[in-house]
Design an enzyme around this catalytic site. Structure first.
Site, short mmCIF file in Angstrom:
data_model
loop_
_atom_site.label_atom_id
_atom_site.label_comp_id
_atom_site.label_asym_id
_atom_site.label_seq_id
_atom_site.Cartn_x
_atom_site.Cartn_y
_atom_site.Cartn_z
N GLU A 90 52.13 3.83 49.66
CA GLU A 90 50.99 3.52 48.81
C GLU A 90 51.34 3.53 47.33
O GLU A 90 52.20 4.27 46.89
CB GLU A 90 49.91 4.59 48.99
CG GLU A 90 49.22 4.52 50.32
CD GLU A 90 48.34 5.74 50.56
OE1 GLU A 90 47.63 6.17 49.63
OE2 GLU A 90 48.35 6.25 51.68
N CYS A 103 50.61 4.63 39.96
CA CYS A 103 51.11 5.82 40.63
C CYS A 103 51.89 5.34 41.85
O CYS A 103 51.36 4.61 42.68
CB CYS A 103 49.93 6.68 41.06
SG CYS A 103 50.40 8.07 42.11
N CYS A 110 56.67 12.83 53.73
CA CYS A 110 57.17 13.92 52.90
C CYS A 110 57.47 15.11 53.80
O CYS A 110 56.82 15.31 54.81
CB CYS A 110 56.08 14.32 51.89
SG CYS A 110 56.60 15.60 50.72
N CYS A 114 52.97 20.81 52.26
CA CYS A 114 51.83 21.43 51.56
C CYS A 114 50.56 21.31 52.41
O CYS A 114 50.26 20.25 52.96
CB CYS A 114 51.61 20.79 50.19
SG CYS A 114 53.04 20.96 49.09
N CYS A 117 47.80 18.45 51.70
CA CYS A 117 48.25 17.10 51.35
C CYS A 117 48.35 16.19 52.57
O CYS A 117 48.95 16.55 53.59
CB CYS A 117 49.60 17.18 50.65
SG CYS A 117 50.21 15.59 50.12
N GLU A 158 58.38 13.55 47.63
CA GLU A 158 58.77 14.52 46.60
C GLU A 158 59.93 13.92 45.80
O GLU A 158 61.06 13.81 46.32
CB GLU A 158 59.17 15.84 47.29
CG GLU A 158 59.91 16.82 46.42
CD GLU A 158 59.21 17.14 45.09
OE1 GLU A 158 57.98 17.37 45.09
OE2 GLU A 158 59.90 17.15 44.06
N SER A 189 56.06 14.17 39.06
CA SER A 189 55.39 15.35 39.62
C SER A 189 56.22 15.95 40.73
O SER A 189 56.70 15.25 41.62
CB SER A 189 54.01 14.91 40.15
OG SER A 189 53.32 16.02 40.67
N HIS A 214 49.27 25.11 41.72
CA HIS A 214 48.17 25.35 42.68
C HIS A 214 47.82 26.81 42.95
O HIS A 214 46.78 27.08 43.57
CB HIS A 214 48.40 24.63 44.01
CG HIS A 214 48.60 23.15 43.87
ND1 HIS A 214 47.85 22.35 43.03
CD2 HIS A 214 49.49 22.30 44.46
CE1 HIS A 214 48.26 21.10 43.11
NE2 HIS A 214 49.26 21.04 43.97
N CYS A 329 46.64 9.97 47.11
CA CYS A 329 47.75 9.36 47.83
C CYS A 329 48.00 9.96 49.20
O CYS A 329 47.81 11.13 49.42
CB CYS A 329 49.01 9.38 46.99
SG CYS A 329 49.35 7.72 46.42
N1 SAH Z 1 55.56 15.80 45.75
C1 SAH Z 1 55.10 15.75 44.40
C2 SAH Z 1 54.31 14.50 44.07
C3 SAH Z 1 53.34 13.97 45.07
S1 SAH Z 1 51.76 14.74 45.21
C4 SAH Z 1 54.29 16.99 44.07
O1 SAH Z 1 54.11 17.82 44.94
O2 SAH Z 1 53.90 17.15 42.93
C5 SAH Z 1 50.92 14.45 43.71
C6 SAH Z 1 49.93 15.54 43.35
O3 SAH Z 1 48.76 15.48 44.18
C7 SAH Z 1 50.49 16.94 43.52
O4 SAH Z 1 50.07 17.76 42.47
C8 SAH Z 1 49.83 17.37 44.81
O5 SAH Z 1 49.85 18.76 44.93
C9 SAH Z 1 48.46 16.77 44.67
N2 SAH Z 1 47.69 16.66 45.89
C10 SAH Z 1 48.13 16.42 47.14
N3 SAH Z 1 47.10 16.41 48.01
C11 SAH Z 1 45.98 16.65 47.29
C12 SAH Z 1 44.60 16.76 47.63
N4 SAH Z 1 44.18 16.64 48.89
N5 SAH Z 1 43.74 17.00 46.63
C13 SAH Z 1 44.16 17.12 45.35
N6 SAH Z 1 45.44 17.03 44.98
C14 SAH Z 1 46.35 16.80 45.94
#
Ligand code: SAH
Length: 343
Positions: A90, A103, A110, A114, A117, A158, A189, A214, A329
């Site tokens: 995406e 973006c 990934c 997390c 995510c 990532e 990020s 977070h 995303c």
């Molecule tokens: N892997 C990288 C970049 C991709 S995620 C990272 O972890 O930063 C981009 C951002 O979106 C990150 O800050 C991630 O923690 C956040 N993110 C992922 N899922 C989310 C969700 N459901 N709600 C809000 N932020 C989210």
């Protein structure tokens, strides 16, 4: 087949030389690539013979739009691209006053795991190539007609887990004959891979490093983000301090607000305490609900913000764009995967 779109202009010139072609051909071909040419036959200022040679030796496989969603509220467009091997990633185009931002994703899936995510649910399939990252920017621009001035590496994957590809991608978008987008218009990020943050710092790039924090305490952060286990917040913040010392660039910390998990007053206090003394910016993100996850958005964003601000922390709350199109995303890819699975 040679992946010429992942090459710099110089490398392309070197490769063409091996084919017995003069160096100026590289500039011509480079320009066509960045205009989004989808076949060598379009490159009409090259001889037929050269076009034929290129077609036999070089790879040119632009992504196809598999799905596209456009927000009626704010013009945000979300693209699901189908790559040459059938995998999907995406990108999201966001329109801000300071310019259009895209973006982009850096991996198919990934492996960071997390809890909140959508991108990580089915794990990592593979890394993207520099060309596949670049194409997301080029074809978002071409399809939408919106000139892109800023890039954020915040899509699926990532970036620091695909380190060399991401560095090469940055070199490519920076190139004056290509997209000519400066480092200060790029944000990367990361979930916080400590060694790779140190490695990136040594390149002294002027991009903005966003760290997905977070939670300020190890118990919560390790629960939400497996990458924290055995490392800890203190070590991560140490790497961030070194990053600032090397680059002079203020770190941006992302903090997705989750109901009853990381939105308590003591966590605001601990966050303020841990960030003290180093230039930082905290970006509070209202959690986007993910269908597969029980986590809910916090109802205490404003109070949390106030509490941080009262302790001298610079805080913004991320404006939600594309709320009507699942624009966070990983969600569109998940949706497509679910629908494909169910026929
Ligand atoms: N892997 C990288 C970049 C991709 S995620 C990272 O972890 O930063 C981009 C951002 O979106 C990150 O800050 C991630 O923690 C956040 N993110 C992922 N899922 C989310 C969700 N459901 N709600 C809000 N932020 C989210």
């Amino acid at each position: 087949m040679v992946d010429i779109k992942s090459m710099t202009e110089e490398e392309l010139a070197g490769w063409l030389k091996e084919l017995g072609e003069p160096a100026f051909r590289a500039k011509q071909i480079f320009k066509w690539l960045y205009r989004g040419a989808s076949s060598f036959q379009e490159m009409t200022d090259l001889s037929k013979a050269l076009r034929q040679k290129l077609e036999e030796a070089a790879l040119l496989a632009p992504p196809a739009v598999a799905r596209k969603q456009e927000s009626r509220q704010d013009g945000t467009i979300k693209y699901l691209w189908r790559l040459a091997d059938g995998n999907c990633v995406e990108s999201v185009l966001m329109r801000y006053q300071h310019g259009n931002t895209v973006c982009i994703s850096c991996q198919v899936g990934c492996r960071m795991g997390c809890a909140f995510c959508a991108s990580t649910i089915a794990g990592k399939v593979r890394d993207l190539t520099p060309a596949e990252m670049l194409d997301q920017v080029l074809f978002t621009q071409i399809d939408s007609g919106a000139p892109v001035s800023n890039i954020v590496l915040m899509g699926i994957g990532e970036p620091l887990d695909n380190f060399n590809t991401v560095l090469r991608f940055l070199t490519l978008v920076n190139c004056p004959d290509g997209l000519n987008i400066g480092m200060r218009h790029i944000s990367l990020s990361t979930c916080g891979l400590v060694e790779q943050i140190d490695k990136l710092a040594r390149h002294r790039l002027q991009l903005t490093l966003s760290v997905s924090l977070h939670a300020p305490d190890d118990e919560t952060r390790s629960r939400l983000m497996p990458v924290n286990r055995g490392v800890g917040v203190e070590k991560l913040l140490g790497a961030c301090r070194r990053y600032f010392d090397q680059t002079g660039r203020r770190i941006s910390y992302e903090y997705a607000m989750i109901d009853g998990v990381n939105d308590d007053g003591w966590q605001a206090d601990l966050l303020a305490k841990r960030l003290r003394g180093a230039p930082a910016h905290v970006n509070l993100i209202p959690l986007n609900e993910v269908e597969e996850s029980p986590l809910k958005p916090s109802r205490r964003v404003a109070a949390f913000q106030k509490r941080l601000e009262s302790q001298g922390v610079t805080v913004t709350v991320r404006r939600k764009l594309g709320g009507d199109i699942d624009a966070s995303c990983g969600q569109l890819r998940r949706k497509a995967m679910r629908e494909d699975a169910h026929g």
